[in-house]
Motif scaffolding. Structure first.
Motif, PDB file in Angstrom:
ATOM      1  N   LYS A 137       0.832  -1.193   0.000  1.00  0.00           N
ATOM      2  CA  LYS A 137       0.000   0.000   0.000  1.00  0.00           C
ATOM      3  C   LYS A 137       0.869   1.247   0.000  1.00  0.00           C
ATOM      4  O   LYS A 137       1.854   1.330   0.730  1.00  0.00           O
ATOM      5  N   GLU A 138       0.482   2.243  -0.818  1.00  0.00           N
ATOM      6  CA  GLU A 138       1.232   3.497  -0.871  1.00  0.00           C
ATOM      7  C   GLU A 138       1.166   4.210   0.480  1.00  0.00           C
ATOM      8  O   GLU A 138       0.101   4.324   1.092  1.00  0.00           O
ATOM      9  N   HIS A 139       2.318   4.682   0.927  1.00  0.00           N
ATOM     10  CA  HIS A 139       2.407   5.400   2.202  1.00  0.00           C
ATOM     11  C   HIS A 139       3.282   6.626   1.975  1.00  0.00           C
ATOM     12  O   HIS A 139       4.492   6.505   1.767  1.00  0.00           O
ATOM     13  N   ILE A 140       2.671   7.807   1.988  1.00  0.00           N
ATOM     14  CA  ILE A 140       3.378   9.042   1.669  1.00  0.00           C
ATOM     15  C   ILE A 140       3.774   9.775   2.939  1.00  0.00           C
ATOM     16  O   ILE A 140       2.936  10.025   3.826  1.00  0.00           O
ATOM     17  N   LEU A 141       5.052  10.132   3.029  1.00  0.00           N
ATOM     18  CA  LEU A 141       5.556  10.961   4.122  1.00  0.00           C
ATOM     19  C   LEU A 141       5.503  12.421   3.677  1.00  0.00           C
ATOM     20  O   LEU A 141       6.043  12.777   2.636  1.00  0.00           O
ATOM     21  N   VAL A 142       4.848  13.257   4.481  1.00  0.00           N
ATOM     22  CA  VAL A 142       4.742  14.690   4.199  1.00  0.00           C
ATOM     23  C   VAL A 142       5.571  15.436   5.246  1.00  0.00           C
ATOM     24  O   VAL A 142       5.276  15.356   6.442  1.00  0.00           O
ATOM     25  N   ILE A 143       6.598  16.155   4.807  1.00  0.00           N
ATOM     26  CA  ILE A 143       7.490  16.864   5.720  1.00  0.00           C
ATOM     27  C   ILE A 143       7.180  18.349   5.692  1.00  0.00           C
ATOM     28  O   ILE A 143       7.233  18.987   4.649  1.00  0.00           O
ATOM     29  N   ARG A 144       6.830  18.912   6.849  1.00  0.00           N
ATOM     30  CA  ARG A 144       6.656  20.362   6.955  1.00  0.00           C
ATOM     31  C   ARG A 144       6.879  20.782   8.398  1.00  0.00           C
ATOM     32  O   ARG A 144       6.012  20.593   9.260  1.00  0.00           O
ATOM     33  N   PHE A 145       8.059  21.324   8.688  1.00  0.00           N
ATOM     34  CA  PHE A 145       8.344  21.859  10.024  1.00  0.00           C
ATOM     35  C   PHE A 145       7.929  23.335  10.031  1.00  0.00           C
ATOM     36  O   PHE A 145       6.891  23.691   9.532  1.00  0.00           O
TER      37      PHE A 145
END
Length: 350
Positions: free
Chosen positions: A3-11
């Motif tokens: 299954k696609e698992h997207i990491l979203v980075i925003r500090f």
């Protein structure tokens, strides 16, 4: 098939993270079969915890626990264990650049935000200014997901709460519930930089005029810091309609619930403009050194509600952190309180 698992980075600042909410919501709802994990600092958690069933939040203290290269390497190892398939860097600064480099070496599919730095320099140039609308942060974030293969339509996002707003029973008794005859006016008068703060003596005139025009209105003061401590106490002592929200709300989530029941919010170009925008209320925003053309107007907010004056030097800064070249902050001092009051009353009376 995994299954696609997207990491979203925003500090970064809370307002910048808040602007990612409509885009992440659109991604999660338009692609319900994928998983999304947002990596940010702890204070942003209430924005994502209940956003969608397939959205998770992951906290990272990059100033202390994951500080420096050694800390970022430890964070990377922790992230790898989550078995992400794609990475969306919505920040594009040294910290996220380093993590992105590690993921690229690991042959992950990685995309990052384009901040349009050349256009920003032209917009804020003192002598050769080019007044051109930059893409909004929402558009920039959405572009990252499109390049990852997930184009999104953010226009369907309305609020982090149902149409009736957040649960008023969770508000402190001194604040709610809201009476049917009341008008609730939120005011967030301060920001991180002087170039974005409407002078407090003028803001007090705004408060006084609002109370004169709307004597039964409640003035709810948002924000926490040294300036807030100094001025909010004075204003609450002087005007019984004023209430210092931060002294009674224990969590950001409570403040968001309160925002969802406001008739209008008055804010600077600051985090509270974006937080209030996520609750689908109109925001009257005051702009000084910065400008809506830089792409940071609140979600679904009207340009008509952006209060500003035209000066050849504006905008002089994207973030409002540069000293005034004129030395008089005319961009803020030249905004009459009556103009702000007129805009607020026109909204709550309609």
């Amino acid at each position: 098939m995994r299954k696609e698992h997207i990491l979203v980075i925003r500090f970064s600042a809370l307002g910048d993270v808040a602007m990612a909410v409509p885009v992440v919501w659109a991604l999660a709802n338009q692609y319900p079969d994928i998983r999304v994990t947002v990596l940010s600092r702890g204070p942003a958690r209430p924005l994502f915890d209940d956003l969608a069933p397939n959205v998770n939040f992951m906290e990272a203290d990059v100033k202390h626990e994951y500080h420096g290269v050694r800390g970022l390497n430890a964070l990377y190892r922790r992230l790898v264990a989550k078995q992400f398939t794609k990475v969306a860097d919505l920040h594009n600064v040294l910290r996220s650049d380093y993590l992105r480099m590690r993921f690229n070496l690991g042959r992950y599919r990685v995309e990052h935000i384009d901040k349009h730095r050349r256009m920003r320099r032209k917009l804020t140039s003192y002598k050769h200014k080019v007044m051109q609308q930059l893409p909004s942060s929402f558009e920039n974030y959405a572009e990252v997901f499109a390049r990852l293969g997930y184009p999104v339509d953010i226009s369907q996002f309305h609020s982090i709460f149902p149409p009736e707003g957040g649960n008023q029973n969770m508000l402190p008794a001194i604040i709610g519930p809201k009476s049917s005859f009341q008008k609730w006016i939120g005011i967030a008068p301060f920001a991180a930089h002087k170039g974005k703060i409407y002078p407090p003596q003028l803001m007090e005139q705004v408060i006084a005029q609002l109370i004169q025009k709307e004597p039964r209105a409640r003035i709810l003061l948002f924000g926490q810091g040294e300036l807030e401590e100094q001025y909010f106490k004075q204003w609450c002592d002087q005007y019984q309609q004023c209430l210092y929200v931060g002294k009674h709300c224990e969590t950001l989530y409570q403040e968001l619930i309160l925002m969802s029941h406001l008739d209008v919010m008055l804010s600077m170009d600051s985090a509270n403009m974006h937080l209030a925008s996520l609750t689908a209320i109109p925001v009257v925003s005051v702009w000084g050194a910065t400008h809506p053309m830089a792409g940071f107007l609140g979600y679904h907010q009207s340009q008509e509600n952006a209060i500003q004056v035209d000066l050849d030097c504006r905008p002089c800064s994207i973030f409002g952190n540069k000293p005034c070249k004129r030395g008089d902050y005319a961009c803020l001092n030249n905004i009459p309180p009556e103009r702000i009051v007129e805009r607020i009353t026109s909204i709550i009376n309609n």
